[in-house]
Design an enzyme around this catalytic site. Structure first.
Site, short mmCIF file in Angstrom:
data_model
loop_
_atom_site.label_atom_id
_atom_site.label_comp_id
_atom_site.label_asym_id
_atom_site.label_seq_id
_atom_site.Cartn_x
_atom_site.Cartn_y
_atom_site.Cartn_z
N LYS A 190 -11.09 -5.16 5.99
CA LYS A 190 -11.07 -5.73 4.54
C LYS A 190 -9.60 -6.64 4.81
O LYS A 190 -8.50 -6.11 5.16
CB LYS A 190 -10.48 -4.66 3.44
CG LYS A 190 -10.23 -5.35 2.22
CD LYS A 190 -9.47 -4.54 1.24
CE LYS A 190 -8.03 -5.21 1.13
NZ LYS A 190 -7.54 -6.33 0.81
N GLU A 266 0.68 0.62 10.78
CA GLU A 266 1.72 -0.39 11.20
C GLU A 266 2.33 -0.89 9.98
O GLU A 266 1.69 -1.73 9.13
CB GLU A 266 1.23 -1.76 11.92
CG GLU A 266 0.52 -1.10 13.23
CD GLU A 266 1.30 -0.64 14.49
OE1 GLU A 266 2.51 -0.63 14.29
OE2 GLU A 266 0.74 -0.02 15.15
N CYS A 301 6.82 -8.78 9.70
CA CYS A 301 7.21 -7.78 9.82
C CYS A 301 8.30 -7.01 10.80
O CYS A 301 9.19 -6.30 10.36
CB CYS A 301 6.18 -6.36 10.18
SG CYS A 301 5.33 -7.06 11.84
N GLU A 397 13.40 -4.15 2.86
CA GLU A 397 12.47 -5.48 3.34
C GLU A 397 12.31 -6.27 2.45
O GLU A 397 11.67 -6.11 1.52
CB GLU A 397 11.27 -4.76 4.01
CG GLU A 397 10.28 -5.75 4.70
CD GLU A 397 9.07 -5.41 5.16
OE1 GLU A 397 8.27 -4.56 4.32
OE2 GLU A 397 8.67 -5.74 6.33
P1 NAD Z 1 0.52 -4.60 1.48
O1 NAD Z 1 0.75 -3.19 1.92
O2 NAD Z 1 0.66 -5.06 -0.10
O3 NAD Z 1 -1.10 -4.96 1.61
C1 NAD Z 1 -1.75 -4.53 2.87
C2 NAD Z 1 -3.09 -4.34 2.89
O4 NAD Z 1 -3.20 -3.24 2.03
C3 NAD Z 1 -3.87 -5.54 1.96
O5 NAD Z 1 -5.18 -5.65 2.40
C4 NAD Z 1 -3.77 -4.95 0.55
O6 NAD Z 1 -5.05 -5.41 -0.16
C5 NAD Z 1 -4.41 -3.40 1.08
N1 NAD Z 1 -3.83 -2.66 0.00
C6 NAD Z 1 -2.77 -3.02 -1.09
N2 NAD Z 1 -2.74 -1.91 -2.13
C7 NAD Z 1 -3.58 -0.87 -1.45
C8 NAD Z 1 -4.17 0.52 -2.17
N3 NAD Z 1 -3.59 0.96 -3.16
N4 NAD Z 1 -5.25 1.13 -1.31
C9 NAD Z 1 -5.65 0.40 -0.26
N5 NAD Z 1 -5.48 -0.72 0.30
C10 NAD Z 1 -4.34 -1.54 -0.36
O7 NAD Z 1 1.21 -5.52 2.38
P2 NAD Z 1 1.30 -7.12 2.36
O8 NAD Z 1 2.22 -7.52 1.29
O9 NAD Z 1 -0.01 -7.70 2.55
O10 NAD Z 1 2.03 -7.46 4.02
C11 NAD Z 1 3.47 -7.25 4.15
C12 NAD Z 1 3.74 -5.88 4.79
O11 NAD Z 1 2.88 -5.78 5.56
C13 NAD Z 1 5.24 -6.05 5.11
O12 NAD Z 1 5.84 -4.67 4.65
C14 NAD Z 1 5.20 -6.10 6.48
O13 NAD Z 1 6.19 -5.59 7.07
C15 NAD Z 1 3.83 -5.38 6.72
N6 NAD Z 1 3.45 -5.81 8.23
C16 NAD Z 1 3.69 -5.03 9.26
C17 NAD Z 1 3.05 -5.32 10.43
C18 NAD Z 1 3.27 -4.45 11.70
O14 NAD Z 1 2.52 -4.81 12.54
N7 NAD Z 1 4.03 -3.37 11.58
C19 NAD Z 1 2.49 -6.67 10.64
C20 NAD Z 1 2.42 -7.64 9.56
C21 NAD Z 1 2.63 -7.05 8.30
#
Ligand code: NAD
Length: 494
Positions: A190, A266, A301, A397
């Site tokens: 997804k 992650e 991130c 963050e």
């Molecule tokens: P997010 O957690 O809002 O969304 C990530 C994914 O999770 C999306 O596909 C979203 O649709 C899904 N999601 C959201 N709510 C959900 C739920 N209730 N159940 C299941 N899936 C759900 O994060 P974002 O805004 O897309 O990305 C930013 C975050 O990602 C930041 O915190 C960043 O630090 C982190 N990030 C981490 C890494 C790493 O490798 N550590 C890399 C990139 C981004």
């Protein structure tokens, strides 16, 4: 060869992005026909109407993935065959770099320069590297007495789910898909709802490369619909999630409430950039400081947003960082001279602007940035000084271009502030003293520590977080394979 702004605009004008799901080798709408729009955050232009997949669609994809997993077409194929197909995927991504990079830039607001690097170099390298591992990943033979032969065998885990963020869409897809498919899993992916288009296009290239129907399934949708359905599905064996810590927590709950699937996480960070007193404040250090914070508009991130600078150096450091930051060019992401693109969405911009306001309210001094007059969701790189470790902008963050500079009196104080966080993804340390460098690297509870330069490592090195930045799972390196493999002991008595 880099093209001109006009040439990238011409590629963009010709694109007709596909927003359908890809299930069992076919593009299709969601079963209920529901769709949502994906837009270019830099302009507001609607790029495509995208299938809004829900639990029934996830179920259809998992059934296809299970069918092909059980029939062994991919899971029990000769490893050399999987290698050959994944190498073809790498070649096709390279061949379509300009088209994919423009599509990524439109869907994310990221600069074309970054998209070209990610899609022309990183994404194909991921496929190539894991393709090459497909026929080089060995099991073990345990030491036994003569009455037994004990084989420790790696087997594909089964169906791998992946739920992805929006900040590096195709790179994140490759991080999960390449190792999962190399070891023989089928995958249900997804993409983030903001940025589904390149991952959907990748499915088409994977099919062209010879990935069998059902092995790769792409389900665009929202988190509370498709994401949750993947987390809760009883026939997904392992799920790899990249995103916020808040949602990562949910995946652990989903696993507990369903089939106890494996969960690799992650997540977020609030990473420190430490400059000790013996470091030389030169152009190289300043470039690393600025890029560690503002690469991808701070939507990274491992962005180094807490810069802890030895007190005698802080004035010179801050002045030079600000003059570098002033030179960053914001603008049309398709213009190759643009260095910082748009925030991902209006809501995200609003959230980042609230953090900037909280910095001002709590007494930090904003010395550069703070907004933007450009149409779209741009924010200038913003630097605060007089930041204290208890401020909201120093603790949470932000995931946008907001850097806090803090003076520190000693390496011990830098270490104490750096460690005083729930996160543990990344840290950078600048020092000319090798003993101090080793001491800091060993003492920082982070998945990656880079010395005398900001770096996240590369495909060959594991990436992930300590504390609430990650689970014990790692992406990249040979370590990533563990997320997608079961270990079986075969004990043969003789
Ligand atoms: P997010 O957690 O809002 O969304 C990530 C994914 O999770 C999306 O596909 C979203 O649709 C899904 N999601 C959201 N709510 C959900 C739920 N209730 N159940 C299941 N899936 C759900 O994060 P974002 O805004 O897309 O990305 C930013 C975050 O990602 C930041 O915190 C960043 O630090 C982190 N990030 C981490 C890494 C790493 O490798 N550590 C890399 C990139 C981004």
């Amino acid at each position: 060869m880099t093209l001109s702004h006009a040439e990238y605009q011409a590629i963009a004008a010709k694109l007709t992005p596909n927003g359908q799901a890809f299930i069992d080798g076919k593009f299709c709408d969601a079963a209920d026909g529901d769709k949502f729009e994906t837009t270019n955050p830099a302009t507001g232009q609607v790029l495509s109407r995208v299938a809004h997949c829900k639990s029934g669609d996830v179920d259809r994809a998992v059934k296809a993935a299970r069918r092909v997993f059980n029939d062994g077409t991919w899971s029990r194929a000769e490893p050399e065959h999987r290698k050959e197909v994944l190498l073809k995927v790498a070649a096709l991504v390279r061949e379509h770099t300009n088209e994919l990079a423009v599509l990524e830039s439109l869907d994310t607001g990221k600069t074309i320069t970054d998209c070209l690097h990610e899609i022309g170099t990183e994404v194909p390298n991921f496929f190539q590297w894991y393709a090459e591992l497909a026929d080089k990943t060995f099991g073990k033979i345990a030491p036994t007495g003569p009455s037994a032969l004990a084989l420790v065998v790696n087997e594909p885990a089964g169906i791998a789910g992946a739920v992805l963020p929006w900040n590096f869409p195709l790179v994140m897809a490759a991080w999960k898909i390449a190792p999962a498919l190399a070891v023989g899993c089928s995958a249900v992916i997804k993409p983030a709802e903001q940025t589904p288009l390149t991952t959907i296009r990748l499915a088409e290239l994977m099919q062209e490369a010879g990935v069998p129907d059902g092995v790769i399934n792409i389900l665009p949708g929202y988190g509370h619909t498709a994401g949750k359905a993947i987390g809760l599905h009883n026939d997904i064996d392992t799920v790899s999630f990249t995103g916020s810590t808040e949602v990562g927590r949910m995946f652990l709950r989903y696993a507990g409430d369903s089939n106890l699937k494996g969960v690799g996480l992650e997540m977020g960070g609030k990473s420190p950039f430490i400059v000790l007193e013996d470091a030389a404040i030169n152009d190289d250090l300043i470039e690393h400081a600025a890029m560690s914070a503002f690469w991808n508009g701070g939507q990274n991130c491992s962005a180094n947003m807490r810069q802890l600078i030895a007190a005698p150096l802080v004035e010179e450091f801050t002045a030079r960082v600000c003059s570098r930051v002033k030179a960053f060019r914001l603008g049309d992401p398709l213009d190759p001279s643009t260095e910082i693109g748009s925030m991902i969405s209006k809501d995200h911009k609003t959230m980042v602007m609230e953090y900037i306001q909280s910095g001002l309210d709590q007494g930090a001094k904003m010395i550069i940035g703070g907004g933007s007059d450009l149409p779209g969701h741009f924010i200038e790189p913003t630097v605060f000084q007089n930041v204290t470790p208890d401020m909201k902008i120093a603790r949470e963050e932000i995931f946008g271009p907001v850097l806090g500079v803090m003076p520190v009196q000693s390496p011990e104080e830098a270490l104490a502030i750096a460690c005083d966080t729930d996160y543990g993804l990344h840290a950078t340390v600048f020092t000319r003293d090798i003993d101090r460098a080793i001491h800091m690297a060993r003492s920082l509870p982070c998945g990656t520590v880079s010395i005398n330069g900001f770096s996240e490592g590369d495909i060959k090195t594991p990436f992930g977080g300590y504390k609430q930045s990650g689970s014990l799972a790692r992406d990249n390196g040979t370590e990533a394979l563990a997320q997608y493999m079961q270990t079986k002991t075969i004990w043969i008595s003789s």
